[in-house]
Design a protein around this motif. Structure first.
Motif, PDB file in Angstrom:
ATOM      1  N   VAL A 295       5.758   4.354   1.073  1.00 30.05           N
ATOM      2  CA  VAL A 295       5.031   3.049   0.794  1.00 30.05           C
ATOM      3  C   VAL A 295       5.667   2.134   1.341  1.00 30.05           C
ATOM      4  O   VAL A 295       6.631   1.674   2.187  1.00 30.05           O
ATOM      5  CB  VAL A 295       6.520   3.413  -0.746  1.00 30.05           C
ATOM      6  CG1 VAL A 295       6.209   1.237  -1.529  1.00 30.05           C
ATOM      7  CG2 VAL A 295       6.460   4.089  -1.450  1.00 30.05           C
ATOM      8  N   LEU A 296       4.438   0.946   1.309  1.00 35.29           N
ATOM      9  CA  LEU A 296       4.715   0.333   3.022  1.00 35.29           C
ATOM     10  C   LEU A 296       4.537  -1.165   1.574  1.00 35.29           C
ATOM     11  O   LEU A 296       4.212  -1.445   0.754  1.00 35.29           O
ATOM     12  CB  LEU A 296       3.102   0.197   3.037  1.00 35.29           C
ATOM     13  CG  LEU A 296       2.142   1.339   3.645  1.00 35.29           C
ATOM     14  CD1 LEU A 296       1.394   1.558   4.250  1.00 35.29           C
ATOM     15  CD2 LEU A 296       3.492   1.858   4.699  1.00 35.29           C
ATOM     16  N   LEU A 297       5.304  -2.141   2.226  1.00 31.97           N
ATOM     17  CA  LEU A 297       5.715  -3.584   1.430  1.00 31.97           C
ATOM     18  C   LEU A 297       4.392  -4.273   2.459  1.00 31.97           C
ATOM     19  O   LEU A 297       4.630  -4.276   2.912  1.00 31.97           O
ATOM     20  CB  LEU A 297       7.532  -3.794   1.989  1.00 31.97           C
ATOM     21  CG  LEU A 297       8.270  -2.656   0.698  1.00 31.97           C
ATOM     22  CD1 LEU A 297       9.812  -2.764   1.139  1.00 31.97           C
ATOM     23  CD2 LEU A 297       7.686  -2.355  -0.748  1.00 31.97           C
ATOM     24  N   ASP A 298       4.782  -5.303   1.761  1.00 34.40           N
ATOM     25  CA  ASP A 298       3.957  -6.304   2.396  1.00 34.40           C
ATOM     26  C   ASP A 298       4.997  -7.449   3.435  1.00 34.40           C
ATOM     27  O   ASP A 298       4.345  -8.096   4.468  1.00 34.40           O
ATOM     28  CB  ASP A 298       4.109  -7.874   1.374  1.00 34.40           C
ATOM     29  CG  ASP A 298       4.925  -8.349   0.436  1.00 34.40           C
ATOM     30  OD1 ASP A 298       6.583  -7.348  -0.057  1.00 34.40           O
ATOM     31  OD2 ASP A 298       4.877  -9.357  -0.349  1.00 34.40           O
ATOM     32  N   ARG A 299       6.307  -7.075   3.650  1.00 31.99           N
ATOM     33  CA  ARG A 299       7.139  -7.794   4.532  1.00 31.99           C
ATOM     34  C   ARG A 299       8.339  -6.828   5.184  1.00 31.99           C
ATOM     35  O   ARG A 299       8.572  -6.006   4.023  1.00 31.99           O
ATOM     36  CB  ARG A 299       7.490  -8.891   4.336  1.00 31.99           C
ATOM     37  CG  ARG A 299       8.256  -9.168   3.494  1.00 31.99           C
ATOM     38  CD  ARG A 299       8.987 -10.821   3.693  1.00 31.99           C
ATOM     39  NE  ARG A 299       9.791 -11.025   2.437  1.00 31.99           N
ATOM     40  CZ  ARG A 299       9.178 -11.484   1.277  1.00 31.99           C
ATOM     41  NH1 ARG A 299       8.184 -11.345   0.316  1.00 31.99           N
ATOM     42  NH2 ARG A 299      10.333 -11.626  -0.037  1.00 31.99           N
ATOM     43  N   ASP A 300       8.975  -6.264   6.320  1.00 37.84           N
ATOM     44  CA  ASP A 300       9.941  -5.584   6.513  1.00 37.84           C
ATOM     45  C   ASP A 300      11.120  -5.996   6.037  1.00 37.84           C
ATOM     46  O   ASP A 300      11.374  -7.076   6.399  1.00 37.84           O
ATOM     47  CB  ASP A 300       9.485  -5.026   7.716  1.00 37.84           C
ATOM     48  CG  ASP A 300      11.514  -3.939   8.490  1.00 37.84           C
ATOM     49  OD1 ASP A 300      11.561  -3.777   7.351  1.00 37.84           O
ATOM     50  OD2 ASP A 300      10.830  -4.042   9.263  1.00 37.84           O
ATOM     51  N   GLU A 301      11.817  -5.747   5.212  1.00 38.73           N
ATOM     52  CA  GLU A 301      12.839  -6.600   4.678  1.00 38.73           C
ATOM     53  C   GLU A 301      14.692  -5.691   5.384  1.00 38.73           C
ATOM     54  O   GLU A 301      15.011  -6.233   5.036  1.00 38.73           O
ATOM     55  CB  GLU A 301      13.159  -6.579   2.875  1.00 38.73           C
ATOM     56  CG  GLU A 301      12.357  -8.333   2.610  1.00 38.73           C
ATOM     57  CD  GLU A 301      11.705  -7.983   1.328  1.00 38.73           C
ATOM     58  OE1 GLU A 301      12.550  -7.109   0.221  1.00 38.73           O
ATOM     59  OE2 GLU A 301      11.023  -8.448   0.746  1.00 38.73           O
TER      60      GLU A 301
ATOM     61  N   GLY B 187       0.535  -1.416  -0.268  1.00 43.25           N
ATOM     62  CA  GLY B 187      -0.014   0.410   0.026  1.00 43.25           C
ATOM     63  C   GLY B 187       0.433   1.355  -0.089  1.00 43.25           C
ATOM     64  O   GLY B 187       1.637   1.191   0.480  1.00 43.25           O
ATOM     65  N   VAL B 188       0.124   2.317  -0.272  1.00 45.08           N
ATOM     66  CA  VAL B 188       1.325   3.456   0.031  1.00 45.08           C
ATOM     67  C   VAL B 188      -0.240   5.164   0.840  1.00 45.08           C
ATOM     68  O   VAL B 188      -1.115   4.881   0.162  1.00 45.08           O
ATOM     69  CB  VAL B 188       0.973   4.351  -1.597  1.00 45.08           C
ATOM     70  CG1 VAL B 188       1.862   5.229  -1.310  1.00 45.08           C
ATOM     71  CG2 VAL B 188       1.551   3.409  -2.489  1.00 45.08           C
ATOM     72  N   ASP B 189       0.942   4.726   1.669  1.00 45.86           N
ATOM     73  CA  ASP B 189       0.669   5.845   3.060  1.00 45.86           C
ATOM     74  C   ASP B 189       0.870   7.225   2.244  1.00 45.86           C
ATOM     75  O   ASP B 189       1.690   7.889   2.653  1.00 45.86           O
ATOM     76  CB  ASP B 189       0.641   5.415   3.998  1.00 45.86           C
ATOM     77  CG  ASP B 189       0.409   7.002   5.397  1.00 45.86           C
ATOM     78  OD1 ASP B 189      -0.110   7.844   4.671  1.00 45.86           O
ATOM     79  OD2 ASP B 189       0.170   6.532   6.450  1.00 45.86           O
ATOM     80  N   HIS B 190      -0.235   8.194   1.193  1.00 44.91           N
ATOM     81  CA  HIS B 190      -0.379   9.801   0.600  1.00 44.91           C
ATOM     82  C   HIS B 190       0.321  10.408   1.650  1.00 44.91           C
ATOM     83  O   HIS B 190       0.981  11.175   1.238  1.00 44.91           O
ATOM     84  CB  HIS B 190      -1.326   9.773   0.028  1.00 44.91           C
ATOM     85  CG  HIS B 190      -1.791   8.904  -1.444  1.00 44.91           C
ATOM     86  ND1 HIS B 190      -0.254   8.904  -2.516  1.00 44.91           N
ATOM     87  CD2 HIS B 190      -2.701   7.768  -1.918  1.00 44.91           C
ATOM     88  CE1 HIS B 190      -0.859   7.613  -2.857  1.00 44.91           C
ATOM     89  NE2 HIS B 190      -1.952   7.507  -2.315  1.00 44.91           N
ATOM     90  N   ALA B 191      -0.357  10.636   2.989  1.00 38.89           N
ATOM     91  CA  ALA B 191      -0.305  11.343   3.661  1.00 38.89           C
ATOM     92  C   ALA B 191       1.211  11.840   4.247  1.00 38.89           C
ATOM     93  O   ALA B 191       1.962  12.903   4.226  1.00 38.89           O
ATOM     94  CB  ALA B 191      -1.167  11.580   5.212  1.00 38.89           C
ATOM     95  N   ARG B 192       1.682  11.136   4.588  1.00 36.43           N
ATOM     96  CA  ARG B 192       3.099  10.398   5.393  1.00 36.43           C
ATOM     97  C   ARG B 192       3.795  10.315   4.245  1.00 36.43           C
ATOM     98  O   ARG B 192       5.021   9.670   4.408  1.00 36.43           O
ATOM     99  CB  ARG B 192       3.199   9.177   6.122  1.00 36.43           C
ATOM    100  CG  ARG B 192       2.257   9.355   7.334  1.00 36.43           C
ATOM    101  CD  ARG B 192       2.251   8.518   8.278  1.00 36.43           C
ATOM    102  NE  ARG B 192       3.214   7.804   8.903  1.00 36.43           N
ATOM    103  CZ  ARG B 192       3.655   7.081   9.899  1.00 36.43           C
ATOM    104  NH1 ARG B 192       2.733   5.847  10.158  1.00 36.43           N
ATOM    105  NH2 ARG B 192       5.164   7.307  10.712  1.00 36.43           N
ATOM    106  N   ARG B 193       3.876  10.464   2.656  1.00 38.63           N
ATOM    107  CA  ARG B 193       4.697   9.653   1.532  1.00 38.63           C
ATOM    108  C   ARG B 193       5.395   8.479   1.746  1.00 38.63           C
ATOM    109  O   ARG B 193       5.959   8.552   1.439  1.00 38.63           O
ATOM    110  CB  ARG B 193       5.591  10.896   1.425  1.00 38.63           C
ATOM    111  CG  ARG B 193       5.057  12.329   0.809  1.00 38.63           C
ATOM    112  CD  ARG B 193       5.199  13.802   1.120  1.00 38.63           C
ATOM    113  NE  ARG B 193       6.524  13.423   0.366  1.00 38.63           N
ATOM    114  CZ  ARG B 193       6.216  13.799  -1.568  1.00 38.63           C
ATOM    115  NH1 ARG B 193       4.803  14.558  -1.754  1.00 38.63           N
ATOM    116  NH2 ARG B 193       6.851  13.777  -1.984  1.00 38.63           N
TER     117      ARG B 193
END
Length: 380
Positions: free
Chosen positions: A173-179, A165-171
């Motif tokens: 990019v959310l990944l499906d897992r934290d690498e 997903g993308v958090d536009h307010a905080r600019r």
């Protein structure tokens, strides 16, 4: 590190491809480590950096000690050598005359297909000795696509990374897992078949692979791809996501091909590309070959006219605002010695190569380099 490098000569090949930022960082590092000498090697008529600046030319203009090697050794065919010499002199008509029937004119929408067909009709041995290049990524991708479609084989591996997903307010990019230390890029499907030639598009330090390192695909099975490198090593992408950063490599851009030498070349060039159809691109395309260079274009007459007008010479920021290039003021305030032009001794393999020596003061501290203000950084 200063002790380890105190007797080191640092040689930088293809010096013209270095941007201002890259050259600045290189010389800063060399200054801090007190490396005795930095030597830049490159062609003054070859392509400049993709990023901003032309420090290779500016350093010479500013008085860097320079030696010029102007005897052409690469071309073995007399007509090809004459064409290369004409291209260096900006005599496009003469260069085309010497290339003769090796300049082919095709429809504008068939340049990529015509180049691919010419390469594929060669024997496997001849293909290994023949380079394929073009100034633009669009044509490169088109040629690679045609080669893939025309060759027999089975479909293979698809590579991808996912964005949750993308958090536009905080600019963000959310990944499906934290690498950790992740990169964001566009995922593309790539079909691979046994026998394909590929290149990696990022470095892999553990395996000693660098960007543009090439290999042959030896097998494809349920997403698992095996590669054979030029040094004989066999690698697999299984469990190694870094090996997914790849692309087909039958055709290359002129920037990627500039440092290579091959027996033959099949080159594509659009007649009226506003930015990439230049004398420098034309020179690099025909001069990488030792024996034969074929040029495929959509309009030979228009291409000659475009090349007469577009030299490909870059304007620096100082030139753009009407400022003169900075001049050296002697060794006391600069890390670069005066000009000493003389022919280099011994045979070479390139054309119009320039060797530039930067002699760095052996005992100068980095603090004084920062303080003097009118030194190396400013002039670059």
């Amino acid at each position: 590190m200063r002790a380890a490098f105190k007797k080191t000569v640092l040689v930088v090949d293809e010096g013209s491809l270095a941007s201002t930022v890259q050259a600045r960082d290189l010389l800063r590092i060399a200054g801090v480590l007190r490396i005795p000498r930095v030597v830049l090697v490159g062609g003054s008529k070859q392509l400049d950096a993709v990023d901003a600046g032309k420090p290779f030319a500016q350093l010479q203009q500013a008085g860097m000690k320079t030696a010029v090697m102007d005897e052409i050794m690469r071309q073995r065919d007399p007509d090809l050598k004459a064409a290369v010499e004409a291209s260096l002199a900006g005599a496009t008509d003469k260069a085309f005359e010497k290339l003769g029937a090796n300049v082919a004119e095709v429809k504008a929408d068939n340049i990529a297909g015509a180049v691919a067909a010419r390469w594929l009709k060669l024997s496997p041995e001849a293909r290994e000795r023949t380079g394929v290049m073009t100034p633009s990524h669009e044509l490169r991708e088109g040629i690679n696509g045609h080669v893939r479609e025309l060759r027999e084989g089975i479909n293979g591996h698809v590579r991808e990374r996912r964005v949750a997903g993308v958090d536009h307010a905080r600019r963000e990019v959310l990944l499906d897992r934290d690498e950790g230390g992740s990169e964001v890029y566009r995922a593309e499907a790539v079909e691979l078949r046994a026998g394909d030639r590929v290149r990696w598009t990022r470095n892999h330090k553990a395996l000693g692979l660098v960007n543009s390192h090439t290999a042959d695909v030896t097998g494809v099975n349920d997403g698992k791809v095996s590669f054979r490198l030029e040094d004989g090593r066999v690698l697999s992408n299984e469990g190694d996501p870094q090996l997914r950063h790849l692309d087909h490599a039958w055709a290359s851009t002129v920037h990627a091909f500039q440092g290579r030498t091959v027996d033959n070349v099949i080159a594509a060039m659009e007649a009226n590309h506003p930015h990439l159809t230049t004398q420098k691109s034309f020179y690099v395309e025909i001069s990488r070959a030792q024996d034969r260079a074929e040029l495929v274009t959509d309009d030979a007459k228009a291409l000659r006219e475009q090349l007469e007008a577009a030299t490909g010479e870059r304007i620096s920021a100082l030139e753009g605002i009407g400022e003169a290039e900075p001049k050296m003021e002697g060794k006391a305030n600069n890390a670069v010695q005066g000009v000493d032009r003389q022919p280099a001794q011994g045979p070479g393999t390139g054309t119009e190569m320039v060797r530039t020596d930067i002699s760095l003061p052996a005992k100068e501290h980095e603090s004084s380099m920062r303080e003097r203000g009118h030194g190396m950084d400013l002039e670059l």
